[in-house]
Design a protein around this motif. Structure first.
Motif, PDB file in Angstrom:
ATOM      1  N   ARG A  46      30.854  18.652  84.118  1.00  0.00           N
ATOM      2  CA  ARG A  46      29.939  17.919  83.228  1.00  0.00           C
ATOM      3  C   ARG A  46      30.200  16.417  83.243  1.00  0.00           C
ATOM      4  NH1 ARG A  46      30.189  18.840  77.869  1.00  0.00           N
ATOM      5  NH2 ARG A  46      32.436  19.068  77.940  1.00  0.00           N
ATOM      6  N   ALA A  47      31.157  15.989  84.040  1.00  0.00           N
ATOM      7  CA  ALA A  47      31.558  14.582  84.035  1.00  0.00           C
ATOM      8  C   ALA A  47      30.468  13.683  84.615  1.00  0.00           C
ATOM      9  CB  ALA A  47      32.846  14.412  84.835  1.00  0.00           C
ATOM     10  N   GLN A  48      30.297  12.554  83.972  1.00  0.00           N
ATOM     11  CA  GLN A  48      29.425  11.503  84.495  1.00  0.00           C
ATOM     12  C   GLN A  48      30.352  10.379  84.939  1.00  0.00           C
ATOM     13  OE1 GLN A  48      26.471  10.028  81.789  1.00  0.00           O
ATOM     14  NE2 GLN A  48      25.577   8.678  83.311  1.00  0.00           N
ATOM     15  N   TRP A  49      30.450  10.176  86.243  1.00  0.00           N
ATOM     16  CA  TRP A  49      31.411   9.254  86.817  1.00  0.00           C
ATOM     17  C   TRP A  49      30.849   7.840  86.889  1.00  0.00           C
ATOM     18  CZ3 TRP A  49      36.280  10.886  87.522  1.00  0.00           C
ATOM     19  CH2 TRP A  49      36.504  12.245  87.541  1.00  0.00           C
ATOM     20  N   PHE A  50      31.705   6.855  86.630  1.00  0.00           N
ATOM     21  CA  PHE A  50      31.326   5.446  86.652  1.00  0.00           C
ATOM     22  C   PHE A  50      32.270   4.686  87.565  1.00  0.00           C
ATOM     23  CE2 PHE A  50      30.160   7.117  82.514  1.00  0.00           C
ATOM     24  CZ  PHE A  50      28.866   6.674  82.381  1.00  0.00           C
ATOM     25  N   LYS A  51      31.709   3.763  88.343  1.00  0.00           N
ATOM     26  CA  LYS A  51      32.514   2.864  89.165  1.00  0.00           C
ATOM     27  C   LYS A  51      32.338   1.462  88.591  1.00  0.00           C
ATOM     28  CE  LYS A  51      31.457   2.498  93.593  1.00  0.00           C
ATOM     29  NZ  LYS A  51      31.444   2.559  95.067  1.00  0.00           N
ATOM     30  N   ASP A  68      36.053  -0.260  99.830  1.00  0.00           N
ATOM     31  CA  ASP A  68      36.529   1.078 100.166  1.00  0.00           C
ATOM     32  C   ASP A  68      37.802   1.473  99.412  1.00  0.00           C
ATOM     33  OD1 ASP A  68      38.295  -0.585 101.428  1.00  0.00           O
ATOM     34  OD2 ASP A  68      38.220   0.432 103.357  1.00  0.00           O
ATOM     35  N   ASN A  69      38.157   0.764  98.380  1.00  0.00           N
ATOM     36  CA  ASN A  69      39.346   1.116  97.615  1.00  0.00           C
ATOM     37  C   ASN A  69      39.039   1.163  96.116  1.00  0.00           C
ATOM     38  OD1 ASN A  69      38.969  -1.594  97.311  1.00  0.00           O
ATOM     39  ND2 ASN A  69      41.072  -2.184  97.658  1.00  0.00           N
ATOM     40  N   CYS A  70      38.017   1.941  95.766  1.00  0.00           N
ATOM     41  CA  CYS A  70      37.555   2.015  94.388  1.00  0.00           C
ATOM     42  C   CYS A  70      37.920   3.351  93.757  1.00  0.00           C
ATOM     43  CB  CYS A  70      36.037   1.855  94.320  1.00  0.00           C
ATOM     44  SG  CYS A  70      35.484   0.275  94.967  1.00  0.00           S
ATOM     45  N   VAL A  71      38.000   3.321  92.457  1.00  0.00           N
ATOM     46  CA  VAL A  71      38.149   4.558  91.706  1.00  0.00           C
ATOM     47  C   VAL A  71      36.941   4.703  90.789  1.00  0.00           C
ATOM     48  CG1 VAL A  71      40.666   4.568  91.767  1.00  0.00           C
ATOM     49  CG2 VAL A  71      39.506   3.458  89.870  1.00  0.00           C
ATOM     50  N   GLU A  72      36.703   5.926  90.361  1.00  0.00           N
ATOM     51  CA  GLU A  72      35.641   6.214  89.407  1.00  0.00           C
ATOM     52  C   GLU A  72      36.291   6.791  88.158  1.00  0.00           C
ATOM     53  OE1 GLU A  72      31.880   7.404  92.144  1.00  0.00           O
ATOM     54  OE2 GLU A  72      33.495   8.867  92.041  1.00  0.00           O
ATOM     55  N   VAL A  73      35.674   6.552  87.019  1.00  0.00           N
ATOM     56  CA  VAL A  73      36.192   6.991  85.731  1.00  0.00           C
ATOM     57  C   VAL A  73      35.129   7.806  85.024  1.00  0.00           C
ATOM     58  CG1 VAL A  73      37.052   6.194  83.495  1.00  0.00           C
ATOM     59  CG2 VAL A  73      37.634   4.931  85.559  1.00  0.00           C
ATOM     60  N   ASP A 128      39.332   9.107  93.171  1.00  0.00           N
ATOM     61  CA  ASP A 128      39.072   8.227  94.302  1.00  0.00           C
ATOM     62  C   ASP A 128      37.584   8.322  94.637  1.00  0.00           C
ATOM     63  OD1 ASP A 128      38.834   7.001  96.788  1.00  0.00           O
ATOM     64  OD2 ASP A 128      40.624   7.934  97.612  1.00  0.00           O
ATOM     65  N   SER A 129      36.888   7.217  94.658  1.00  0.00           N
ATOM     66  CA  SER A 129      35.446   7.243  94.902  1.00  0.00           C
ATOM     67  C   SER A 129      35.104   7.709  96.322  1.00  0.00           C
ATOM     68  CB  SER A 129      34.823   5.872  94.642  1.00  0.00           C
ATOM     69  OG  SER A 129      35.345   4.912  95.530  1.00  0.00           O
ATOM     70  N   LYS A 130      36.043   7.576  97.263  1.00  0.00           N
ATOM     71  CA  LYS A 130      35.793   8.036  98.632  1.00  0.00           C
ATOM     72  C   LYS A 130      35.960   9.546  98.765  1.00  0.00           C
ATOM     73  CE  LYS A 130      38.952   5.569 100.601  1.00  0.00           C
ATOM     74  NZ  LYS A 130      39.687   4.993  99.527  1.00  0.00           N
ATOM     75  N   ASN A 131      36.592  10.175  97.779  1.00  0.00           N
ATOM     76  CA  ASN A 131      36.869  11.605  97.840  1.00  0.00           C
ATOM     77  C   ASN A 131      36.486  12.274  96.516  1.00  0.00           C
ATOM     78  OD1 ASN A 131      37.819  14.109  98.561  1.00  0.00           O
ATOM     79  ND2 ASN A 131      39.977  13.577  98.356  1.00  0.00           N
ATOM     80  N   PRO A 132      35.197  12.317  96.192  1.00  0.00           N
ATOM     81  CA  PRO A 132      34.779  12.847  94.892  1.00  0.00           C
ATOM     82  C   PRO A 132      35.119  14.321  94.683  1.00  0.00           C
ATOM     83  CG  PRO A 132      32.877  12.353  96.259  1.00  0.00           C
ATOM     84  CD  PRO A 132      34.074  11.844  96.984  1.00  0.00           C
ATOM     85  N   ALA A 133      35.311  15.081  95.745  1.00  0.00           N
ATOM     86  CA  ALA A 133      35.678  16.492  95.598  1.00  0.00           C
ATOM     87  C   ALA A 133      37.186  16.672  95.481  1.00  0.00           C
ATOM     88  CB  ALA A 133      35.153  17.295  96.780  1.00  0.00           C
ATOM     89  N   PHE A 180      43.897  11.626  81.756  1.00  0.00           N
ATOM     90  CA  PHE A 180      44.634  10.851  80.770  1.00  0.00           C
ATOM     91  C   PHE A 180      44.135  11.167  79.366  1.00  0.00           C
ATOM     92  CE2 PHE A 180      44.605   8.364  84.672  1.00  0.00           C
ATOM     93  CZ  PHE A 180      45.948   8.079  84.828  1.00  0.00           C
ATOM     94  N   THR A 181      45.028  11.114  78.396  1.00  0.00           N
ATOM     95  CA  THR A 181      44.615  11.206  76.998  1.00  0.00           C
ATOM     96  C   THR A 181      44.027   9.851  76.605  1.00  0.00           C
ATOM     97  OG1 THR A 181      46.721  10.411  76.118  1.00  0.00           O
ATOM     98  CG2 THR A 181      46.509  12.809  76.483  1.00  0.00           C
ATOM     99  N   ALA A 182      43.347   9.817  75.483  1.00  0.00           N
ATOM    100  CA  ALA A 182      42.776   8.551  75.007  1.00  0.00           C
ATOM    101  C   ALA A 182      43.877   7.523  74.771  1.00  0.00           C
ATOM    102  CB  ALA A 182      41.965   8.789  73.741  1.00  0.00           C
ATOM    103  N   ALA A 183      45.007   7.942  74.230  1.00  0.00           N
ATOM    104  CA  ALA A 183      46.116   7.015  73.971  1.00  0.00           C
ATOM    105  C   ALA A 183      46.688   6.461  75.277  1.00  0.00           C
ATOM    106  CB  ALA A 183      47.210   7.714  73.170  1.00  0.00           C
ATOM    107  N   GLU A 184      46.823   7.304  76.291  1.00  0.00           N
ATOM    108  CA  GLU A 184      47.308   6.843  77.588  1.00  0.00           C
ATOM    109  C   GLU A 184      46.336   5.852  78.206  1.00  0.00           C
ATOM    110  OE1 GLU A 184      49.831  10.747  79.080  1.00  0.00           O
ATOM    111  OE2 GLU A 184      47.650  10.716  79.365  1.00  0.00           O
ATOM    112  N   TRP A 185      45.053   6.147  78.127  1.00  0.00           N
ATOM    113  CA  TRP A 185      44.030   5.262  78.687  1.00  0.00           C
ATOM    114  C   TRP A 185      44.030   3.924  77.958  1.00  0.00           C
ATOM    115  CZ3 TRP A 185      41.591   4.832  83.010  1.00  0.00           C
ATOM    116  CH2 TRP A 185      40.493   3.994  83.107  1.00  0.00           C
TER     117      TRP A 185
END
Length: 74
Positions: free
Chosen positions: A14-19, A28-33, A44-49, A55-60
């Motif tokens: 159900r995740a909606q990923w954001f870059k 070519d070195n991006c992450v998605e959240v 890793d945005s290059k390897n979505p599978a 992370f917990t909210a506090a860690e983030w």
């Protein structure tokens, strides 16, 4: 894919990923959240599978705060 970690279950289907808007089309070195359930997932945005870090909210919040404070600057 469901992941169980840190005492809760996260449904990444159900995740909606954001870059970052600062990521260019040729970057070519991006992450998605994704903000899902009680957690924040990062992949890793290059390897979505591939695997995602969860992370917990506090860690983030600690990570974002450290980044804003320059803790990770070289």
């Amino acid at each position: 894919m469901e992941v169980e970690t840190k005492g809760f279950r996260v449904d990444l289907n159900r995740a909606q990923w954001f870059k970052s808007t600062r990521s260019g089309p040729n970057c070519d070195n991006c992450v998605e959240v994704a903000f899902v359930d009680e957690a924040i997932a990062v992949r890793d945005s290059k390897n979505p599978a591939g695997p995602a870090l969860i992370f917990t909210a506090a860690e983030w919040d600690a990570f974002v705060g450290g980044a804003k404070d320059g803790e990770f600057d070289l």
